[in-house]
Design an enzyme around this catalytic site. Sequence first.
Site, PDB file in Angstrom:
ATOM      1  N   ASP A   1      -3.162  -2.966  -2.620  1.00 40.01           N
ATOM      2  CA  ASP A   1      -4.178  -2.116  -2.681  1.00 40.01           C
ATOM      3  C   ASP A   1      -4.245  -1.055  -3.935  1.00 40.01           C
ATOM      4  O   ASP A   1      -3.039  -0.924  -4.469  1.00 40.01           O
ATOM      5  CB  ASP A   1      -4.329  -1.127  -1.184  1.00 40.01           C
ATOM      6  CG  ASP A   1      -5.374   0.171  -1.245  1.00 40.01           C
ATOM      7  OD1 ASP A   1      -5.257   0.919  -0.842  1.00 40.01           O
ATOM      8  OD2 ASP A   1      -6.532  -0.595  -1.844  1.00 40.01           O
ATOM      9  N   ASN A   2      -5.093  -0.503  -4.019  1.00 39.43           N
ATOM     10  CA  ASN A   2      -5.023   0.481  -5.333  1.00 39.43           C
ATOM     11  C   ASN A   2      -4.560  -0.110  -6.704  1.00 39.43           C
ATOM     12  O   ASN A   2      -4.142   0.864  -7.667  1.00 39.43           O
ATOM     13  CB  ASN A   2      -4.191   1.601  -4.879  1.00 39.43           C
ATOM     14  CG  ASN A   2      -4.574   2.367  -3.737  1.00 39.43           C
ATOM     15  OD1 ASN A   2      -3.648   2.114  -2.507  1.00 39.43           O
ATOM     16  ND2 ASN A   2      -5.648   2.546  -3.278  1.00 39.43           N
TER      17      ASN A   2
ATOM     18  N   LYS B   1       2.522   3.222  -5.693  1.00 44.95           N
ATOM     19  CA  LYS B   1       2.381   2.328  -6.471  1.00 44.95           C
ATOM     20  C   LYS B   1       3.290   1.878  -7.765  1.00 44.95           C
ATOM     21  O   LYS B   1       3.249   0.940  -8.117  1.00 44.95           O
ATOM     22  CB  LYS B   1       0.956   2.946  -7.250  1.00 44.95           C
ATOM     23  CG  LYS B   1       0.018   3.507  -6.318  1.00 44.95           C
ATOM     24  CD  LYS B   1      -0.242   2.589  -5.233  1.00 44.95           C
ATOM     25  CE  LYS B   1      -0.774   3.206  -3.850  1.00 44.95           C
ATOM     26  NZ  LYS B   1      -0.639   2.450  -2.746  1.00 44.95           N
TER      27      LYS B   1
ATOM     28  N   ASP C   1       0.650  -1.415  -0.066  1.00 43.97           N
ATOM     29  CA  ASP C   1      -0.011   0.007  -0.016  1.00 43.97           C
ATOM     30  C   ASP C   1       1.035   1.227  -0.086  1.00 43.97           C
ATOM     31  O   ASP C   1       0.538   2.301   0.801  1.00 43.97           O
ATOM     32  CB  ASP C   1      -0.968   0.025   1.074  1.00 43.97           C
ATOM     33  CG  ASP C   1      -2.089   1.052   1.024  1.00 43.97           C
ATOM     34  OD1 ASP C   1      -2.633   1.486   2.385  1.00 43.97           O
ATOM     35  OD2 ASP C   1      -2.372   1.441   0.084  1.00 43.97           O
TER      36      ASP C   1
ATOM     37  N   GLU D   1     -11.166   4.173  -1.220  1.00 43.57           N
ATOM     38  CA  GLU D   1     -11.542   4.761   0.188  1.00 43.57           C
ATOM     39  C   GLU D   1     -12.732   5.885   0.181  1.00 43.57           C
ATOM     40  O   GLU D   1     -12.229   6.850  -0.310  1.00 43.57           O
ATOM     41  CB  GLU D   1     -10.673   4.614   1.047  1.00 43.57           C
ATOM     42  CG  GLU D   1      -9.395   5.660   0.722  1.00 43.57           C
ATOM     43  CD  GLU D   1      -8.393   4.800  -0.032  1.00 43.57           C
ATOM     44  OE1 GLU D   1      -8.495   3.756  -0.655  1.00 43.57           O
ATOM     45  OE2 GLU D   1      -7.248   5.324  -0.063  1.00 43.57           O
TER      46      GLU D   1
HETATM   47  O1  LIG Z   1       2.268   9.108  -1.090  1.00 45.08           O
HETATM   48  C1  LIG Z   1       3.406   8.987  -0.507  1.00 45.08           C
HETATM   49  C2  LIG Z   1       3.567   7.429  -0.990  1.00 45.08           C
HETATM   50  S1  LIG Z   1       3.363   6.530   0.115  1.00 45.08           S
HETATM   51  C3  LIG Z   1       1.730   6.442   0.240  1.00 45.08           C
HETATM   52  C4  LIG Z   1       1.397   5.624  -0.789  1.00 45.08           C
HETATM   53  N1  LIG Z   1      -0.186   5.590  -1.285  1.00 45.08           N
HETATM   54  C5  LIG Z   1      -0.773   5.926  -1.967  1.00 45.08           C
HETATM   55  O2  LIG Z   1      -0.196   7.016  -2.583  1.00 45.08           O
HETATM   56  C6  LIG Z   1      -2.468   6.128  -2.177  1.00 45.08           C
HETATM   57  C7  LIG Z   1      -3.040   7.309  -2.840  1.00 45.08           C
HETATM   58  C8  LIG Z   1      -4.460   7.333  -3.107  1.00 45.08           C
HETATM   59  C9  LIG Z   1      -4.915   8.181  -4.019  1.00 45.08           C
HETATM   60  C10 LIG Z   1      -4.534   9.703  -3.699  1.00 45.08           C
HETATM   61  C11 LIG Z   1      -5.285  10.618  -4.373  1.00 45.08           C
HETATM   62  C12 LIG Z   1      -6.338  10.184  -5.420  1.00 45.08           C
HETATM   63  F1  LIG Z   1      -6.998  11.014  -5.893  1.00 45.08           F
HETATM   64  C13 LIG Z   1      -6.889   8.957  -5.311  1.00 45.08           C
HETATM   65  C14 LIG Z   1      -5.951   7.865  -4.559  1.00 45.08           C
HETATM   66  C15 LIG Z   1      -5.118   6.223  -2.316  1.00 45.08           C
HETATM   67  C16 LIG Z   1      -4.294   5.191  -1.662  1.00 45.08           C
HETATM   68  O3  LIG Z   1      -5.208   4.028  -1.102  1.00 45.08           O
HETATM   69  C17 LIG Z   1      -3.144   5.182  -1.440  1.00 45.08           C
HETATM   70  O4  LIG Z   1      -2.432   4.157  -0.762  1.00 45.08           O
HETATM   71  C18 LIG Z   1       4.338   9.882  -0.193  1.00 45.08           C
HETATM   72  C19 LIG Z   1       5.742  10.079  -0.592  1.00 45.08           C
HETATM   73  C20 LIG Z   1       6.267  11.013   0.123  1.00 45.08           C
HETATM   74  C21 LIG Z   1       6.024  11.298   1.350  1.00 45.08           C
HETATM   75  O5  LIG Z   1       6.712  12.383   1.957  1.00 45.08           O
HETATM   76  C22 LIG Z   1       4.706  11.246   1.851  1.00 45.08           C
HETATM   77  O6  LIG Z   1       4.326  11.740   3.145  1.00 45.08           O
HETATM   78  C23 LIG Z   1       3.894  10.327   1.262  1.00 45.08           C
HETATM   79 MG   LIG Z   2      -3.955   2.429  -0.548  1.00 46.19          MG
END
Ligand SMILES: O=C(CSCCNC(=O)c1cc(-c2ccc(F)cc2)cc(O)c1O)c1ccc(O)c(O)c1
Ligand SMILES: [Mg+2]
Length: 214
Positions: free
Chosen positions: A169-170, A144, A141, A199
């Site tokens: 997930d996703n 991606k 998760d 979600e």
């Molecule tokens: O985001 C990251 C990468 S780790 C999280 C991965 N998860 C996702 O990206 C993820 C995204 C979505 C999603 C988001 C926007 C939408 F419009 C639609 C869906 C849904 C999920 O269920 C997910 O798991 C990160 C990087 C560097 C950092 O400093 C930090 O704080 C965070």
């Molecule tokens: Mg997710």
Amino acid sequence: TRSTRPQRMLKAVQKNATKGSPESVISAIDYFCKHSEWAMNVGDEKGSILDSVVTEVNPSTVLELGTYCGYSTVRIARLLSPGTKFITLEFNPANVTVARQIIAHAGLQDKVTVVEGSSGDLIPQMKERFGITTFDFIFLDHWKDRYLPDIKLFEECGLLRKGSVLLADNVICPGAPEYLEYVRNSPRYENRYYPAHLEYTKVEDGLEKSVFLG
Ligand SMILES: O=C(CSCCNC(=O)c1cc(-c2ccc(F)cc2)cc(O)c1O)c1ccc(O)c(O)c1
Ligand SMILES: [Mg+2]
């Protein structure tokens, strides 16, 4: 300075959830995401599918990639048998801090180890740092575009055994097309797609379960 969304989520948990009750922590986060601010937790619909897969596998070793605020960490940890080894990896140190407090509010801090770092660096260290031979269950998760390189890393590091279950997930939204193509075209995996929604929305999404065949 303005608080972050994870910090506001933590405050909502501390205010609305009963200490020591994983179910009330899960409900408080879902309520916050439905009525205050959307956040990228796996959520209640996909979370129920996650619950059913964890229960079916009843794993002795578990790895989660992408702790975020610890919502799915709490969902998984509350279902594990005593003595299960559960590790969750998170890249962002601020998220690690929030996740540890949310997991502690649920009373599950002794069930899981939250490790800060990137999956690419930490996966090859699993055996030496945590005494893991293979994982029975892996929940993907995190980024991606890391799903594919990381499943290949699991294979190369010998961290999968016949029957190891990966749940991603996703796979539709945001999407992991290269990962899906890999597991669905590989003779080494048996796959099943669980249709659901992103979600807290009506947007199409889903989970892909892949069983390693050895
Ligand atoms: O985001 C990251 C990468 S780790 C999280 C991965 N998860 C996702 O990206 C993820 C995204 C979505 C999603 C988001 C926007 C939408 F419009 C639609 C869906 C849904 C999920 O269920 C997910 O798991 C990160 C990087 C560097 C950092 O400093 C930090 O704080 C965070
Ligand atoms: Mg997710």
